[in-house]
Write a protein that holds these residues in place. Structure first.
Motif, short mmCIF file in Angstrom:
data_model
loop_
_atom_site.label_atom_id
_atom_site.label_comp_id
_atom_site.label_asym_id
_atom_site.label_seq_id
_atom_site.Cartn_x
_atom_site.Cartn_y
_atom_site.Cartn_z
N PHE A 1 0.81 -1.23 0.00
CA PHE A 1 0.00 0.00 0.00
C PHE A 1 0.84 1.27 0.00
N GLN A 2 2.16 1.12 -0.04
CA GLN A 2 3.10 2.26 -0.07
C GLN A 2 2.87 3.22 1.09
N ARG A 3 2.88 2.67 2.29
CA ARG A 3 2.68 3.46 3.50
C ARG A 3 3.98 3.53 4.31
N LYS A 4 4.16 4.64 5.02
CA LYS A 4 5.33 4.81 5.86
C LYS A 4 5.24 3.93 7.11
N GLY A 5 6.37 3.79 7.80
CA GLY A 5 6.43 2.88 8.93
C GLY A 5 5.65 3.30 10.15
N ASN A 6 5.29 4.59 10.23
CA ASN A 6 4.55 5.06 11.41
C ASN A 6 3.08 5.35 11.10
N VAL A 7 2.57 4.79 10.01
CA VAL A 7 1.19 5.02 9.57
C VAL A 7 0.35 3.78 9.83
N TYR A 8 -0.86 3.99 10.38
CA TYR A 8 -1.78 2.89 10.66
C TYR A 8 -3.19 3.27 10.21
N SER A 9 -3.94 2.26 9.82
CA SER A 9 -5.37 2.47 9.54
C SER A 9 -6.18 2.48 10.82
N SER A 10 -5.76 1.66 11.79
CA SER A 10 -6.47 1.58 13.06
C SER A 10 -5.59 0.91 14.11
N LEU A 11 -6.00 1.06 15.35
CA LEU A 11 -5.42 0.30 16.45
C LEU A 11 -6.52 -0.59 17.02
N GLU A 12 -6.23 -1.86 17.18
CA GLU A 12 -7.21 -2.78 17.75
C GLU A 12 -6.77 -3.15 19.16
N LEU A 13 -7.70 -3.05 20.10
CA LEU A 13 -7.39 -3.17 21.52
C LEU A 13 -8.06 -4.38 22.16
N LYS A 14 -7.32 -5.01 23.04
CA LYS A 14 -7.89 -6.00 23.96
C LYS A 14 -7.81 -5.39 25.35
N VAL A 15 -8.95 -5.33 26.04
CA VAL A 15 -8.98 -4.62 27.32
C VAL A 15 -9.51 -5.53 28.42
N THR A 16 -9.35 -5.06 29.65
CA THR A 16 -9.85 -5.80 30.80
C THR A 16 -11.36 -5.66 30.91
N PRO A 17 -12.04 -6.61 31.53
CA PRO A 17 -13.48 -6.48 31.73
C PRO A 17 -13.81 -5.27 32.60
N ASN A 18 -15.01 -4.71 32.38
CA ASN A 18 -15.50 -3.57 33.17
C ASN A 18 -14.60 -2.35 33.06
N LEU A 19 -13.99 -2.17 31.90
CA LEU A 19 -13.14 -1.01 31.67
C LEU A 19 -13.99 0.26 31.57
N ASN A 20 -13.47 1.36 32.10
CA ASN A 20 -14.14 2.66 31.97
C ASN A 20 -13.86 3.20 30.56
N ARG A 21 -14.81 3.01 29.67
CA ARG A 21 -14.59 3.37 28.26
C ARG A 21 -14.37 4.87 28.09
N LYS A 22 -15.17 5.68 28.75
CA LYS A 22 -15.07 7.13 28.58
C LYS A 22 -13.69 7.63 28.99
N GLN A 23 -13.19 7.12 30.10
CA GLN A 23 -11.87 7.53 30.58
C GLN A 23 -10.79 7.11 29.59
N LEU A 24 -10.89 5.87 29.07
CA LEU A 24 -9.90 5.38 28.12
C LEU A 24 -9.91 6.23 26.85
N GLU A 25 -11.10 6.56 26.37
CA GLU A 25 -11.21 7.36 25.15
C GLU A 25 -10.58 8.74 25.34
#
Length: 263
Positions: free
Chosen positions: A216-240
């Motif tokens: 795709f001719q992208r630089k090394g520090n470029v991403y389409s997305s980050l996919e996360l695995k989180v702990t149960p009952n995480l505070n989503r608003k705080q993380l965001e």
């Protein structure tokens, strides 16, 4: 409480001289019972279908996906990515490069989304849970994992060294002229085939991050997305809020349920 029930039961079971009223009462009771039973059956069926559909997404989709609000990609340097990984409640983070590719194998064609993933991806998504044959690709070799639907369309199996799968995308820079090839082609060996659902099996394929960046001719520090695995009952608003502060760019964070809004 018992006295009103006693009176009601006496009037309900005592045979009235006015038989028409009794008939109307029984008809009304039957309609209510049938309507209630029908509603319960329909709601149960829809709940079962939703749970059945989400069971596939539990295997395939992350707990949360972080994307740029504008554009297909965003830049994240190694220091920033390390800061994201150290946030409380985050168990694993995988950087993703994703875009459409045109596949060709023995004069058969198909279009899919290629997801280039890093070595941490298997901590976010347990790939062994949906692999049906072969093995996950090597991070050092030009190997890919395709869906069973793609394998069926292209009549393609794993570790076929006679003919390699050809991936084609348009060039990102420079103008295409009659003297210049407007597309980039890369060949890859299919190391594994996954099976999740009919729709997903025809839509996505996987490779290592380096292979996808080159294609795709992208630089090394470029991403389409980050996919996360989180702990149960995480505070989503705080993380965001923490992610917005660290990444310093407009982002949106979608949960597994939001990634499958149609379900």
């Amino acid at each position: 409480m018992r006295f009103p029930l006693y009176i009601a039961s006496r009037y309900f079971f005592t045979r009235s001289k006015q038989s028409v009223i009794n008939i109307i009462n029984y008809i009304a009771l039957s309609v209510v019972l049938i309507g209630t039973a029908t509603l319960l059956i329909v709601l149960s069926a829809f709940t079962g279908l939703k749970d059945f559909g989400l069971s596939f997404s539990n295997v395939f989709d992350p707990d949360f996906r972080v994307e740029a609000v504008q554009g297909k990609v965003f830049e994240i340097d190694s220091v920033t990515l390390a800061s994201v990984k150290q946030l409380d409640g985050i168990l694993a983070v995988s950087g993703i490069i994703e875009d459409k590719v045109f596949l060709n194998y023995r004069d058969k064609n198909h279009v899919v989304y290629l997801k280039g993933v890093d070595s941490t991806y298997q901590k976010v998504i347990e790939s062994n849970r949906f692999l049906s044959s072969g093995a996950w690709f090597s991070m050092e070799l030009d190997e890919v994992v395709i869906g069973g639907g793609v394998a069926q369309v292209l009549s393609l199996g794993v570790y076929d060294y006679n003919d390699f799968l050809v991936l084609t995308v348009p060039k990102r820079s420079g103008s295409a002229t009659q003297f210049k090839e407007p597309f980039i082609n890369k060949t890859a060996l299919v190391s594994g085939i996954y099976s999740v659902s009919e729709e997903l099996d025809k839509k996505f394929m996987f490779s290592n991050l380096s292979f996808a960046r080159d294609l795709f001719q992208r630089k090394g520090n470029v991403y389409s997305s980050l996919e996360l695995k989180v702990t149960p009952n995480l505070n989503r608003k705080q993380l965001e809020e923490q992610l917005r502060a660290i990444l310093k760019t407009p982002i949106r964070m979608r949960s597994r349920m939001e990634l499958n809004a149609a379900l």
